[in-house]
Design a protein around this motif. Sequence first.
Motif, PDB file in Angstrom:
ATOM      1  N   PRO A 179      -4.940 -22.836  -1.639  1.00 56.36           N
ATOM      2  CA  PRO A 179      -4.816 -23.657  -0.431  1.00 56.36           C
ATOM      3  C   PRO A 179      -6.148 -24.334  -0.089  1.00 56.36           C
ATOM      4  O   PRO A 179      -7.212 -23.752  -0.299  1.00 56.36           O
ATOM      5  N   GLN A 180      -6.068 -25.532   0.415  1.00 58.75           N
ATOM      6  CA  GLN A 180      -7.257 -26.315   0.755  1.00 58.75           C
ATOM      7  C   GLN A 180      -7.292 -26.574   2.255  1.00 58.75           C
ATOM      8  O   GLN A 180      -6.248 -26.775   2.876  1.00 58.75           O
ATOM      9  N   TYR A 181      -8.482 -26.600   2.815  1.00 57.66           N
ATOM     10  CA  TYR A 181      -8.666 -26.922   4.241  1.00 57.66           C
ATOM     11  C   TYR A 181      -9.829 -27.885   4.387  1.00 57.66           C
ATOM     12  O   TYR A 181     -10.747 -27.886   3.578  1.00 57.66           O
ATOM     13  N   THR A 182      -9.772 -28.706   5.433  1.00 58.52           N
ATOM     14  CA  THR A 182     -10.930 -29.510   5.795  1.00 58.52           C
ATOM     15  C   THR A 182     -11.099 -29.400   7.313  1.00 58.52           C
ATOM     16  O   THR A 182     -10.367 -28.671   7.970  1.00 58.52           O
ATOM     17  N   ARG A 183     -12.080 -30.110   7.881  1.00 60.02           N
ATOM     18  CA  ARG A 183     -12.284 -30.010   9.323  1.00 60.02           C
ATOM     19  C   ARG A 183     -11.095 -30.563  10.110  1.00 60.02           C
ATOM     20  O   ARG A 183     -10.412 -31.458   9.592  1.00 60.02           O
ATOM     21  N   PRO A 184     -10.798 -30.092  11.294  1.00 58.03           N
ATOM     22  CA  PRO A 184     -11.527 -29.118  12.104  1.00 58.03           C
ATOM     23  C   PRO A 184     -11.209 -27.665  11.715  1.00 58.03           C
ATOM     24  O   PRO A 184     -10.182 -27.411  11.094  1.00 58.03           O
ATOM     25  N   GLN A 185     -12.096 -26.771  12.138  1.00 50.16           N
ATOM     26  CA  GLN A 185     -11.950 -25.357  11.784  1.00 50.16           C
ATOM     27  C   GLN A 185     -10.709 -24.737  12.430  1.00 50.16           C
ATOM     28  O   GLN A 185     -10.070 -23.877  11.837  1.00 50.16           O
ATOM     29  N   VAL A 186     -10.411 -25.181  13.677  1.00 48.36           N
ATOM     30  CA  VAL A 186      -9.164 -24.729  14.324  1.00 48.36           C
ATOM     31  C   VAL A 186      -8.365 -25.979  14.679  1.00 48.36           C
ATOM     32  O   VAL A 186      -8.879 -26.892  15.321  1.00 48.36           O
ATOM     33  N   PHE A 187      -7.127 -26.022  14.243  1.00 53.84           N
ATOM     34  CA  PHE A 187      -6.246 -27.148  14.556  1.00 53.84           C
ATOM     35  C   PHE A 187      -4.927 -26.591  15.055  1.00 53.84           C
ATOM     36  O   PHE A 187      -4.255 -25.829  14.347  1.00 53.84           O
ATOM     37  N   ARG A 188      -4.599 -26.921  16.329  1.00 56.34           N
ATOM     38  CA  ARG A 188      -3.360 -26.429  16.960  1.00 56.34           C
ATOM     39  C   ARG A 188      -3.152 -24.940  16.707  1.00 56.34           C
ATOM     40  O   ARG A 188      -2.098 -24.519  16.213  1.00 56.34           O
ATOM     41  N   MET A 190      -4.155 -23.136  14.434  1.00 57.84           N
ATOM     42  CA  MET A 190      -4.185 -22.695  13.029  1.00 57.84           C
ATOM     43  C   MET A 190      -5.632 -22.736  12.572  1.00 57.84           C
ATOM     44  O   MET A 190      -6.276 -23.787  12.624  1.00 57.84           O
ATOM     45  N   LYS A 191      -6.106 -21.525  12.141  1.00 58.68           N
ATOM     46  CA  LYS A 191      -7.523 -21.391  11.856  1.00 58.68           C
ATOM     47  C   LYS A 191      -7.776 -21.390  10.345  1.00 58.68           C
ATOM     48  O   LYS A 191      -6.988 -20.823   9.578  1.00 58.68           O
TER      49      LYS A 191
END
Length: 238
Positions: A179-188, A190-191
């Motif tokens: 799984p990949q993530y980018t900014r923001p660190q917390v979105f709705r 979901m961290k």
Amino acid sequence: MTSFNFDVITLFPKAFELINNLGVITRALDKNLIDVNLHNLREYGEGSYRQVDDKPYGGGAGMVLKPEPIYKAYESIRKLPKSKTLLMTPQGKVLKQKDLARWSTLDQIIIICGQYEGFDERIRCLADEEISIGDYVLSGGEIPAISIINGLTRLLPGTLGDPDSLIYESHNSPLLEYPQYTRPQVFRNMKVPDVLTNGNHRDIELWRKEQQLKRTYKRRRDLMRGDESNKFDFDEND
Ligand code: SAH
């Protein structure tokens, strides 16, 4: 560097305008890494109506592409030394990433697109390989051909900004990508998992490998079959 040549025989060359708006592929065209030559089947049609299709012998629904126009179009194409001809058909071998990689070392791919109910059986012997892009039926070979042009072009040197992005992605190994993530660190609410923001590269590497194994086990166990090193016990709810 000489460019990779795609020569496509199609009744709908306009469908290929899409490749002028596909990011990486468009850049490859601009940089002359690839050449896409469209051969309009209609121009090789027979008689004043430029007929390219006819009713099937023995009856049955729809029209099939006649052999003569396709042969004429095919014979008009200049063949490069390392060239392969692919016939788009739902009856072909289902396309895999390793096929794209295998073809990426050639100079030229010639693609024959079917339409309507398909093509006269005698067209088959023009092809080195018959390729399907999946177990479903589309109305023509143009979208399958664009898929091949797209998938192969991104493997050519100089096409992707960061060639490393090819190494870890799904289908390059028997495992799907992590799984990949980018900014923001917390979105709705979901961290992003803590391990990715802690900066410990060894932990990140381990976490990614574990995620790859879990994800592939859950979604595509078929890909893992035969790979002894990937035998893991997972909770089905993961
Ligand atoms: N009656 C044919 C299907 C014709 S579909 C049969 O049963 O085999 C019309 C054309 O669309 C095909 O000739 C082929 O060129 C293309 N096509 C449709 N689905 C495809 C797929 N999954 N992969 C590759 N080409 C496909």
